[in-house]
Design an enzyme around this catalytic site. Structure first.
Site: not given
Ligand code: CA2
Length: 147
Positions: A11, A18, A80
């Protein structure tokens, strides 16, 4: 020239589109452009890789063995959950910095656990995309000092 591998997990390719309150407006392409400019100044090469697939991330880490001097990884949600990514990082023994854009410790409890952190050189979380910059500076300096 020393090479640093920069891996982004699932993602991260839709960053900027988003949830700007959590992750900001910057896109992955913009982050990579900034890191490329910095790499030139630091006299290191950067190899960027993003995948939404755990196995592809593992393959990339495995194939980097003996070819890169450092790894920056934001494993995203795999942070995680993935013992397999942790094992791949352990197996290559390359100094690794784990980066998170958001402060995972200030969010849901399931984000407080990182399988990667214990085998990483360090972790940067909550400093936005500057975390990648700080990590690159550190690994470039390490690469030039020790390798
Ligand atoms: O804070 C971070 O960099 C994370 O690694 C980002 C991840 C998340 O699952 C981790 O807990 C923390 C999420 C990646 C980006 O996800 C998006 C979700 C919605 C919109 C755009 C990106």
């Amino acid at each position: 020239m020393k090479k640093i591998l920069i891996v982004n997990g699932p993602n991260i390719n839709i960053l900027g589109a988003r949830e700007p309150k959590i992750y900001g407006n910057i896109t992955l392409a913009e982050i990579e452009k900034e890191l490329s400019l910095l790499a030139k100044k630091l006299n290191v090469e950067v190899d960027f890789f993003q995948s939404n697939h755990e196995g592809e991330i593992i393959d990339k880490i495995q194939s980097s063995v003996n070819t890169v001097s450092g790894i920056i990884i934001n494993p995203a949600a795999f942070t995680h959950t993935s013992i397999a990514i942790r094992d791949a990082l352990s197996s290559v023994s390359t100094p690794t910095i784990e980066v998170h854009i958001s402060n995972i410790y200030a969010r849901e409890e399931f984000r407080h656990k990182s399988y990667v952190a214990p085998i990483a050189l360090g972790q940067i979380a909550g400093l936005g995309t500057d975390g990648y910059i700080f990590a690159l500076k550190k690994l470039a300096s390490l690469a030039q000092t020790f390798n």
